[in-house]
Design a protein around this motif. Structure first.
Motif, PDB file in Angstrom:
ATOM      1  N   GLN A   1       0.833  -1.205   0.000  1.00  0.00           N
ATOM      2  CA  GLN A   1       0.000   0.000   0.000  1.00  0.00           C
ATOM      3  C   GLN A   1       0.868   1.256   0.000  1.00  0.00           C
ATOM      4  O   GLN A   1       0.573   2.226  -0.721  1.00  0.00           O
ATOM      5  N   LEU A   2       1.925   1.248   0.783  1.00  0.00           N
ATOM      6  CA  LEU A   2       2.816   2.398   0.850  1.00  0.00           C
ATOM      7  C   LEU A   2       3.558   2.577  -0.474  1.00  0.00           C
ATOM      8  O   LEU A   2       3.699   3.701  -0.974  1.00  0.00           O
ATOM      9  N   ALA A   3       4.015   1.479  -1.060  1.00  0.00           N
ATOM     10  CA  ALA A   3       4.717   1.552  -2.343  1.00  0.00           C
ATOM     11  C   ALA A   3       3.810   2.117  -3.434  1.00  0.00           C
ATOM     12  O   ALA A   3       4.220   2.976  -4.228  1.00  0.00           O
ATOM     13  N   ARG A   4       2.566   1.651  -3.459  1.00  0.00           N
ATOM     14  CA  ARG A   4       1.628   2.131  -4.487  1.00  0.00           C
ATOM     15  C   ARG A   4       1.364   3.633  -4.325  1.00  0.00           C
ATOM     16  O   ARG A   4       1.393   4.385  -5.299  1.00  0.00           O
ATOM     17  N   ALA A   5       1.145   4.059  -3.087  1.00  0.00           N
ATOM     18  CA  ALA A   5       0.840   5.469  -2.855  1.00  0.00           C
ATOM     19  C   ALA A   5       2.036   6.355  -3.148  1.00  0.00           C
ATOM     20  O   ALA A   5       1.903   7.402  -3.794  1.00  0.00           O
ATOM     21  N   TRP A   6       3.207   5.956  -2.689  1.00  0.00           N
ATOM     22  CA  TRP A   6       4.383   6.805  -2.902  1.00  0.00           C
ATOM     23  C   TRP A   6       4.819   6.826  -4.358  1.00  0.00           C
ATOM     24  O   TRP A   6       5.368   7.823  -4.820  1.00  0.00           O
ATOM     25  N   ARG A   7       4.541   5.759  -5.104  1.00  0.00           N
ATOM     26  CA  ARG A   7       4.824   5.828  -6.535  1.00  0.00           C
ATOM     27  C   ARG A   7       3.890   6.839  -7.198  1.00  0.00           C
ATOM     28  O   ARG A   7       4.322   7.649  -8.025  1.00  0.00           O
ATOM     29  N   ALA A   8       2.618   6.807  -6.820  1.00  0.00           N
ATOM     30  CA  ALA A   8       1.674   7.758  -7.404  1.00  0.00           C
ATOM     31  C   ALA A   8       2.031   9.194  -7.036  1.00  0.00           C
ATOM     32  O   ALA A   8       1.815  10.118  -7.842  1.00  0.00           O
TER      33      ALA A   8
ATOM     34  N   THR B   1      12.803  -5.276  -3.506  1.00  0.00           N
ATOM     35  CA  THR B   1      12.304  -6.487  -2.872  1.00  0.00           C
ATOM     36  C   THR B   1      13.078  -7.660  -3.443  1.00  0.00           C
ATOM     37  O   THR B   1      13.952  -7.485  -4.299  1.00  0.00           O
ATOM     38  N   CYS B   2      12.760  -8.866  -2.962  1.00  0.00           N
ATOM     39  CA  CYS B   2      13.454 -10.043  -3.492  1.00  0.00           C
ATOM     40  C   CYS B   2      12.841 -10.505  -4.813  1.00  0.00           C
ATOM     41  O   CYS B   2      13.519 -10.586  -5.834  1.00  0.00           O
ATOM     42  N   LEU B   3      11.559 -10.808  -4.792  1.00  0.00           N
ATOM     43  CA  LEU B   3      10.887 -11.351  -5.967  1.00  0.00           C
ATOM     44  C   LEU B   3       9.820 -10.397  -6.472  1.00  0.00           C
ATOM     45  O   LEU B   3       9.084  -9.812  -5.687  1.00  0.00           O
ATOM     46  N   ASP B   4       9.741 -10.268  -7.776  1.00  0.00           N
ATOM     47  CA  ASP B   4       8.663  -9.501  -8.418  1.00  0.00           C
ATOM     48  C   ASP B   4       8.111 -10.370  -9.538  1.00  0.00           C
ATOM     49  O   ASP B   4       8.617 -10.348 -10.660  1.00  0.00           O
ATOM     50  N   TRP B   5       7.108 -11.154  -9.229  1.00  0.00           N
ATOM     51  CA  TRP B   5       6.597 -12.150 -10.169  1.00  0.00           C
ATOM     52  C   TRP B   5       5.809 -11.485 -11.287  1.00  0.00           C
ATOM     53  O   TRP B   5       4.868 -10.741 -11.056  1.00  0.00           O
ATOM     54  N   ARG B   6       6.215 -11.773 -12.507  1.00  0.00           N
ATOM     55  CA  ARG B   6       5.511 -11.258 -13.688  1.00  0.00           C
ATOM     56  C   ARG B   6       5.294 -12.374 -14.693  1.00  0.00           C
ATOM     57  O   ARG B   6       5.276 -12.155 -15.900  1.00  0.00           O
TER      58      ARG B   6
ATOM     59  N   THR C   1       2.003  -1.980  -8.102  1.00  0.00           N
ATOM     60  CA  THR C   1       2.359  -0.568  -7.967  1.00  0.00           C
ATOM     61  C   THR C   1       2.479   0.155  -9.300  1.00  0.00           C
ATOM     62  O   THR C   1       2.598   1.372  -9.319  1.00  0.00           O
ATOM     63  N   GLY C   2       2.476  -0.586 -10.383  1.00  0.00           N
ATOM     64  CA  GLY C   2       2.490   0.035 -11.700  1.00  0.00           C
ATOM     65  C   GLY C   2       3.815   0.666 -12.075  1.00  0.00           C
ATOM     66  O   GLY C   2       3.831   1.675 -12.790  1.00  0.00           O
ATOM     67  N   GLY C   3       4.919   0.107 -11.625  1.00  0.00           N
ATOM     68  CA  GLY C   3       6.209   0.685 -11.973  1.00  0.00           C
ATOM     69  C   GLY C   3       7.347  -0.281 -11.733  1.00  0.00           C
ATOM     70  O   GLY C   3       7.165  -1.425 -11.301  1.00  0.00           O
ATOM     71  N   HIS C   4       8.572   0.198 -12.001  1.00  0.00           N
ATOM     72  CA  HIS C   4       9.755  -0.646 -11.939  1.00  0.00           C
ATOM     73  C   HIS C   4      10.111  -1.010 -10.501  1.00  0.00           C
ATOM     74  O   HIS C   4       9.953  -0.212  -9.583  1.00  0.00           O
ATOM     75  N   VAL C   5      10.605  -2.230 -10.327  1.00  0.00           N
ATOM     76  CA  VAL C   5      11.026  -2.732  -9.020  1.00  0.00           C
ATOM     77  C   VAL C   5      12.424  -3.327  -9.156  1.00  0.00           C
ATOM     78  O   VAL C   5      12.693  -4.093 -10.087  1.00  0.00           O
ATOM     79  N   ARG C   6      13.322  -2.962  -8.251  1.00  0.00           N
ATOM     80  CA  ARG C   6      14.640  -3.592  -8.190  1.00  0.00           C
ATOM     81  C   ARG C   6      14.523  -4.885  -7.385  1.00  0.00           C
ATOM     82  O   ARG C   6      13.934  -4.889  -6.301  1.00  0.00           O
TER      83      ARG C   6
END
Length: 416
Positions: free
Chosen positions: A22-29, A38-43, A69-74
């Motif tokens: 929730q925090l990641a989504r809001a701060w990206r917006a 994060t470790c895993l970003d399943w796509r 979150t609609g954006g890039h993740v390391r």
């Protein structure tokens, strides 16, 4: 639009959870994110998911952070992917608490070092590092060297308070001691927790219970922020359950005495068995035979996706969670959002939303008799439970994820 000079944040969590997403989504917006780690970003594609076990697909989809979150993740995936594989193959030596090469602790330490390395080599530019318990020591040391603020998210009571309470529970319920995993933490792990707090400039707590568990010297030297979690959207009004059948009581959470399950079982034994239908949903820490041997009849429901949890809640009359130590038991707000009154302890961290006698009941920790008394009240006042459930639903609705984010923004970025 937010001014470009406003502070930016590196936000990092090895495995993710709802409040992190929730925090990641809001701060990206809001364009506050300098980097999301994060470790895993399943796509994975649908055709691959169709070939995998359903349980693994559910776990992987929970890790779809870029989708959420609609954006890039390391990402730093390899050790966590190996842990998930070893867990499914029952490689207990590889995942053993703290010492296993693919244990949760090993994943968190490895992730922490990786994030710290990115900061130290200048791969990211920010003013804040926001990290979570057990994965923050190296990150904060690197951030401090660059002059960044360090925000420490502490989701459960401070380890000194947790260990005290759990040690007392091990003595009180020795047969349940194997379910109390916290006392097994080594001195090295506890020293890392202390180091994380010492390096932090801000500490985020989900409840006053957590904030008050901090040592006085820590509270005095750092900015402590209390930000309650948000609740799910309220369900539509539901048909009241028949007042003539057994009272359907839900326990939801890991099947451990940290969450008071032994006390709930003891309370149920004080009441006529035919009057109650106990539903226990969650991860069994020990074999189910251990819980059955207590002599308490219950229906076991395994963990399931969030939507299915809410559906199960709507089939029950009341939630009972007599936790001994928590941070903020989100399951309490989830149950209230679905129209259930709750019977909980203040140590669930939800005493700010539970109003005794109005939308549920607050009971002391370690009191099976108090639990039995409240369950007996519910049995004797079945027609009042729907009204209490409606009040519970309204109270949960006042706690939203936007209000959670707003509380953090106000405390962290007062001039932004």
């Amino acid at each position: 639009m937010r001014p470009t000079a406003a502070p930016r944040v590196l936000l990092a969590h090895p495995t993710g959870n709802e409040f992190f997403r929730q925090l990641a989504r809001a701060w990206r917006a809001e364009q506050r994110l300098a980097e999301l780690c994060t470790c895993l970003d399943w796509r994975g594609p649908a055709w691959l998911e169709a070939q995998l076990p359903a349980g693994l697909v559910a776990e992987l989809n929970r890790r779809g952070l870029s989708r959420a979150t609609g954006g890039h993740v390391r990402t730093h995936p390899w050790r966590e992917a190996a842990r998930l594989t070893a867990t499914r193959l029952r490689g207990r030596a590889l995942t053993r608490h703290e010492t296993g090469v693919f244990s949760v602790d090993a994943v968190y330490r490895d992730f922490d070092r990786w994030v710290a390395h990115r900061i130290a080599r200048g791969a990211v530019t920010a003013e804040y590092a926001y990290a979570y318990e057990d994965a923050a020591a190296d990150t904060f040391a690197a951030a401090a060297a660059r002059g960044w603020s360090r925000v420490y998210d502490l989701p459960i009571a401070h380890w000194t308070e947790s260990r005290r309470l759990l040690a007392e529970e091990a003595a009180r319920w020795p047969e349940w001691a194997p379910t109390l995993l916290g006392p097994d933490d080594s001195g090295t792990k506890l020293a890392r927790k202390t180091q994380e707090l010492e390096l932090a400039t801000h500490i985020v707590c989900p409840s006053m219970f957590v904030a008050q568990s901090l040592p006085a010297a820590v509270r005095a030297a750092r900015t402590v922020i209390v930000a309650p979690f948000g609740s799910p959207a309220p369900c539509a009004p539901r048909e009241p359950r028949t007042p003539n059948g057994a009272l359907r009581v839900l326990f939801a959470g890991a099947m451990t005495q940290r969450k008071g399950l032994a006390d709930l079982f003891a309370a149920v034994r004080l009441l006529p068995a035919a009057d109650l239908e106990l539903v226990v949903m969650g991860s069994a820490v020990l074999a189910l035979d251990f819980y059955r041997a207590t002599g308490v009849r219950f229906t076991y429901e395994p963990p399931r996706p969030h939507a299915a949890v809410l559906e199960l809640m709507r089939s029950c009359d009341v939630l009972c969670l007599p936790s001994v130590v928590e941070g903020r038991a989100l399951v309490v707000q989830e149950a209230m959002s679905q129209g259930l009154p709750v019977i909980v302890t203040a140590n669930t961290g939800t005493d700010d939303v539970v109003r005794d006698g109005e939308n549920g009941f607050l009971v002391p920790i370690r009191s099976p008799q108090a639990l039995a008394d409240r369950l007996a009240w519910c049995l004797a006042h079945r027609p009042q439970l729907p009204r209490m459930g409606s009040v519970a639903q309204a109270a949960a609705a006042r706690l939203t994820w936007p209000s959670y984010v707003a509380a953090l923004n106000t405390a962290l970025f007062p001039a932004a």
